[in-house]
Motif scaffolding. Structure first.
Motif, mmCIF file in Angstrom:
data_model
loop_
_atom_site.group_PDB
_atom_site.id
_atom_site.type_symbol
_atom_site.label_atom_id
_atom_site.label_comp_id
_atom_site.label_asym_id
_atom_site.label_seq_id
_atom_site.Cartn_x
_atom_site.Cartn_y
_atom_site.Cartn_z
ATOM 1 N N ARG A 115 4.310 13.194 7.943
ATOM 2 C CA ARG A 115 4.389 11.739 8.050
ATOM 3 C C ARG A 115 5.726 11.334 8.649
ATOM 4 N N GLN A 116 6.789 11.959 8.141
ATOM 5 C CA GLN A 116 8.121 11.594 8.619
ATOM 6 C C GLN A 116 8.273 11.947 10.087
ATOM 7 N N ALA A 131 22.123 9.179 11.605
ATOM 8 C CA ALA A 131 21.803 9.727 10.280
ATOM 9 C C ALA A 131 21.564 11.230 10.378
ATOM 10 N N GLU A 132 20.886 11.648 11.455
ATOM 11 C CA GLU A 132 20.617 13.084 11.613
ATOM 12 C C GLU A 132 21.913 13.868 11.832
ATOM 13 N N ARG A 133 22.799 13.242 12.612
ATOM 14 C CA ARG A 133 24.085 13.900 12.867
ATOM 15 C C ARG A 133 24.860 14.071 11.559
ATOM 16 N N CYS A 191 13.642 3.961 10.578
ATOM 17 C CA CYS A 191 15.014 4.132 10.113
ATOM 18 C C CYS A 191 15.040 4.421 8.617
ATOM 19 N N THR A 192 14.106 3.799 7.872
ATOM 20 C CA THR A 192 14.086 4.059 6.435
ATOM 21 C C THR A 192 13.788 5.526 6.178
ATOM 22 N N ARG A 196 16.075 8.079 4.215
ATOM 23 C CA ARG A 196 15.534 8.814 3.078
ATOM 24 C C ARG A 196 15.775 10.315 3.242
ATOM 25 N N ARG A 197 15.543 10.792 4.456
ATOM 26 C CA ARG A 197 15.757 12.225 4.712
ATOM 27 C C ARG A 197 17.226 12.583 4.494
#
Lengths: 755, 216
Positions: free
Chosen positions: A365-366, A615-617, A650-651, A655-656
């Motif tokens: 899903r993500q 956020a991933e960085r 973005c949420t 969350r991740r």
């Protein structure tokens, strides 16, 4: 009697057609009206004189005309279809699609929020010669045609809280959730738990909800839709709409109306067309997975064929979700994928999933949402730069893994062991040595009893309230960047002068030394975002990334290109979001800034993508992630669903990041409203606001426009947000850096490198 | 004893109040386009968030500050001789004739005619059960109070203490607080009217209600 009923049915259909086309002049409608008038006339003159064949003929004519009119529907007509009282509602679906259902969490008026309907429903199916019952949790908005207590499907915050509660129940019971989006938008009351805050919570939970979720969209209006719309599969009804804002709202913004005025129907019509809100548009853009065909001119409660179709679709889609992650699917998975006929009912899949399958499903899903809206932004980064960035990313990830996970964890464990041992040893030593010391003290009097002499200066330093020479008090101008406004030679009045009798302020003092804070009452004048970049985040020393991501006009919205170009030229930015790496008092952090001067800080596809990448960085580098919101007006409406989809996207990213063990801090300044606050900003466990800022779901203008209630002027003030629990602290502008550093050291996150 | 008739005549003779809008501080005045005889309005909106009609600007240290009308009325005079001039604080700028509304006149007369019993502290106030009962059953004018009579309960932070009336003997004419409202210290709680004046006051109020034209 039967004849009367059929005539009544025809009458309903005629009024429906007229309502949908808003009395537009059309040949077919005129013909229908004339024919029906004739029929009525005849019926009035001699009751029972209308023959059965004649009725059938005119019914056929209606069918034919409806099919013909269906091809001429404009987007605004579809909006009218969805809002029509004859439109199917969730109750109809529960009655006709499921085999049995029990409403839970209240019924009718006796309900915490009647516009949100929750039911445990059952599909009974015969597979082979066995009857199986499959449970689902149905969650959706109920418009309840004309029932005032349903509030037209506008859900209040507590209604969304109820939805979330039962999503969790479904998770506990491991049954799929079917959500039905029938809302023009959420109701903008800020009372606890807060409209924005609750939607943010729903999104955050849905991002990681460990049950299959299937969403059906009929009327999807921005925040209200997102609160239950983040799903594994999204089905859309062909005559529904899914949009960032109602066409009327868009028209009001376009025309720049003051409250109370009305826009022209033409402008509304145009906005509806430009927003690309129909099912086909959404399918094309990839925001829904499938479109379910409705009968001509939209489904009404008498279209039983449609309900059968919807039932088949729901079963098949749920099967698909389940089969895509199930470990043992064999031939059935293929069968599920290929069947497009009524066969869906005959394929049986257990809808309860194992823990590992659920993990896979959430991951899927993500990933699905991560891949959306790529076409709605411009990535000006070259191929080589991109390749280098990708390689670097992998290297960081590996480096972080080796350094902080593989070695760091062992070191942490060792440290913990030593800490415990040390504490033990201290106690033992104390126990053993104390009696010895006591005896020695007794034997050798006067040993170590004299209190150490403390100098006057030390006493003074320890007991004084503030020590200016130590930097505890703010004196003089020590800012790395001062606002250009401080060059003006004039004074300015504080807005609180009525209540606090603040003296007028000399602008060079105010914007130079005081950082825009009234020294008398503490009111914070709005400050440029560059002030924070330089004075808080050391922007000049930092490393900006993804600079080349650019906002575009994906829907070809009229005149929006020029507006965007103007904003780009004025601010020198390519989107409203700036992302960079910096260090705050020696702690490295990733920062995303939303700057208000760029189209009000509104969030579109480019901003969302930049935020997600930041956020991933931060995840890869094991760094804290700070979102500084200089100001945001919400989702950029000109991008339509491309904008609103950034809420779940973005949420999910946030969350991740939080699940991976990071620290996510949000700081609001000036005005922050709508979509972003109701999703990826509002879901942070640590949210702070700079004094005198405004935070809310809908601005005061929108509230009075949609609900007709005027809100007090201080309704959205930060201290109200604080008192209802939305934010967790209010900071002075001059202390933001100090407080940020303090928060970095004391708050959340288990995977931070510096801990 | 108060002569209500005289008071009413006085109000009738000049049914307005003159409001002189003065410069709140020094500065250079520039008048907005208001002329004598024009109607102006005071702050409006549910929360009085919209300021009244703009009368003038006062510029001090290049800081231009608006001066809005404080209340509804008609412009009596604009002191245009100050236009573009530096004025000191307190200099009259505009005079507004504010016609008294029906409510204001009644209030004015009642304030003069009634004895106002004020709240001794910030708290919630309730009538004692007997008084409450009587007020509910036979209306406001049915309760007579005299000095030393315990007729109110002061409720604050779970503490409830009786409160005795002090003042001239009379009938409760008006109640200024609602059930469960917090009343600030010094705010009027009830208005008491001497028994012999009751009819006079009622008569006057009724007449104002029917005759006075100006409304809020």
């Amino acid at each position: 009697m039967d004849r009367e009923r059929r005539i009544q049915g025809l009458r309903d259909r005629l009024t429906y057609i007229r309502d949908i086309f808003a009395n537009r002049e059309d040949e077919s409608i005129r013909l229908l009206a004339a024919k029906f008038g004739e029929l009525l006339e005849r019926h009035r003159l001699m009751p029972g004189g209308v023959k059965r064949e004649e009725l059938s003929r005119i019914e056929d004519l209606f069918d034919f005309s409806e099919r013909k009119l269906d091809t001429t529907l404009t987007p605004m007509d579809r909006v009218r279809i969805v809002r029509h009282p004859q439109r199917i509602c969730l109750k109809d679906i529960l009655e006709n699609v499921y085999d049995n259902y029990t409403e839970i969490g209240g019924r009718g008026e006796y309900n915490i929020d009647p516009s949100m309907l929750i039911a445990r429903a059952v599909f009974s199916r015969r597979v082979g010669d066995k009857v199986t019952n499959q449970m689902v949790m149905v969650i959706g908005q109920e418009k309840g045609h004309g029932e005032a207590f349903r509030n037209g499907g506008s859900v209040k915050p507590w209604g969304n809280a109820k939805a979330l509660h039962y999503m969790k129940v479904a998770e506990t019971e491991n049954i799929p959730v079917h959500t039905f989006v029938f809302t023009p938008g959420a109701y903008p009351v800020e009372d606890w738990p807060g409209a924005a805050q609750q939607i943010a919570r729903n999104l955050y939970e849905l991002a990681g909800l460990r049950v299959p979720v299937v969403a059906v969209f009929s009327e999807g209006g921005s925040g209200g839709a997102e609160a239950i719309g983040l799903a594994d599969r999204r089905i859309m009804l062909s005559h529904g709409y899914y949009s960032v804002i109602s066409p009327e709202g868009a028209a009001a913004i376009e025309a720049g109306l003051r409250s109370g005025d009305r826009t022209t129907p033409e402008l509304i019509e145009k906005c509806a067309r430009q927003l690309h809100i129909t099912a086909e548009d959404n399918l094309e853009n990839g925001y829904v997975d499938r479109v379910l065909r409705e009968p001509p001119l939209g489904a009404r409660p008498s279209h039983y064929e449609f309900f059968r179709e919807l039932r088949r679709e729901l079963i098949q889609t749920t099967n698909e979700v389940v089969s895509s992650v199930k470990s043992m699917k064999l031939y059935r998975a293929m069968a599920v994928r290929t069947t497009k006929t009524d066969d869906a009912e005959s394929i049986y899949m257990r809808w309860t999933l194992s823990q590992s399958a659920l993990d896979r499903m959430v991951e899927q899903r993500q990933r699905k949402f991560r891949a959306m809206s790529r076409h709605a932004r411009l990535d000006g980064t070259g191929v080589i730069t991109r390749a280098v960035a990708a390689t670097k990313g992998t290297i960081w990830a590996t480096h972080s893994f080796l350094r902080y996970d593989l070695l760091g964890r062992q070191k942490k464990r060792l440290n913990a062991v030593f800490e415990d041992l040390g504490a033990e040893a201290h106690l033992v030593r104390h126990k053993v040595l104390m009696p010895l010391k006591k005896t020695l003290d007794k034997v050798l009097p006067g040993n170590g009893n004299t209190p150490p002499k403390v100098g006057e200066a030390v006493v003074d330093r320890l007991t004084r309230l503030s020590c200016p020479e130590d930097g505890a008090c703010l004196v003089g101008s020590e800012w790395a960047w001062t606002s250009p406004r401080s060059q003006e030679d004039r004074t300015i009045s504080c807005p609180n002068v009525r209540t606090h009798h603040c003296p007028d302020l000399w602008v060079p003092d105010l914007f130079g030394d005081f950082a825009g804070v009234c020294p008398s009452c503490g009111h914070h004048f709005p400050m440029e975002y560059r002030w924070y970049l330089q004075n808080v985040f050391d922007y000049s020393e930092s490393k900006e990334f993804n600079r080349q991501l650019e906002s575009i006009n994906p829907l070809g919205y009229e005149k929006f290109d020029t507006k965007l170009d103007k904003a780009k030229e004025r601010t020198g930015l390519k989107s409203a979001c700036i992302t960079f790496e910096t260090s705050i008092e020696e702690v490295d952090a990733v920062v995303a800034v939303f700057c208000a001067p760029f189209r009000g800080g509104s969030v579109g596809a480019a901003e969302g993508e930049k935020f997600i990448r930041a956020a991933e960085r931060a995840t890869r580098k094991r760094q804290p992630f700070i979102a500084y919101v200089h100001g945001t007006a919400g989702i950029r409406i000109q991008e339509g669903v491309n904008g609103v989809i950034q809420m779940p996207r973005c949420t999910i990213a946030v969350r991740r990041y939080i699940d991976a063990g990071g620290l996510y801090l949000v700081l609001y300044d000036t005005n922050s409203y709508a979509g972003p606050v109701a999703s990826f900003l509002g879901c942070s466990p640590y949210q702070f606001a700079v004094q005198s800022s405004n935070i809310g779901f809908a601005g005061p203008g929108v509230i009075s426009e949609t609900t007709g209630i005027a809100v007090p002027p201080n309704y959205h003030k930060a201290y109200h947000a604080l008192s209802r629990g939305h934010i967790h602290g209010i900071w002075d502008r001059r202390e933001v850096k100090k407080n940020l550093h303090q928060s970095l050291l004391t708050m959340g996150g288990r995977n931070l490198y510096y801990r | 004893m108060l002569n209500i008739k005289e008071l009413l005549d006085k109000v009738k003779a000049s049914p307005y109040r003159e409001i002189v809008v003065r410069a709140p501080h020094t500065g250079v005045v520039s008048f907005a386009a208001v002329k004598p005889g024009e109607k102006v309005h005071g702050p409006r909106g549910e929360f009085l968030e919209k300021p009244g009609t703009l009368l003038a600007h006062l510029t001090r240290e290049k800081n231009e500050k608006p001066i809005p009308a404080p209340e509804k009325g008609v412009i009596e005079a604009v002191h245009t001789q100050h236009e573009g001039q530096f004025v000191e604080a307190g200099e009259p700028l505009v005079t507004i004739k504010h016609y008294l509304t029906r409510k204001e006149v009644i209030e004015l007369i009642l304030q003069e005619a009634l004895y106002l019993f004020r709240a001794p502290e910030r708290a919630k106030y309730y009538f004692v059960p007997e008084v409450d009962q009587k007020l509910k059953v036979s209306g406001k004018r049915s309760v007579k109070v005299q000095d030393g009579m315990e007729f109110l309960i002061v409720s604050r932070m779970k503490r409830e203490t009786p409160l005795a009336y002090s003042g001239p003997e009379g009938i409760i004419y008006s109640v200024y607080f609602g059930r469960g409202d917090n009343v600030d210290e010094g705010e009027p709680l009830i208005g008491v009217c001497p028994e012999d004046q009751l009819t006079v006051i009622q008569d006057v109020v009724a007449r104002i209600q029917s005759e006075w034209e100006e409304e809020a």
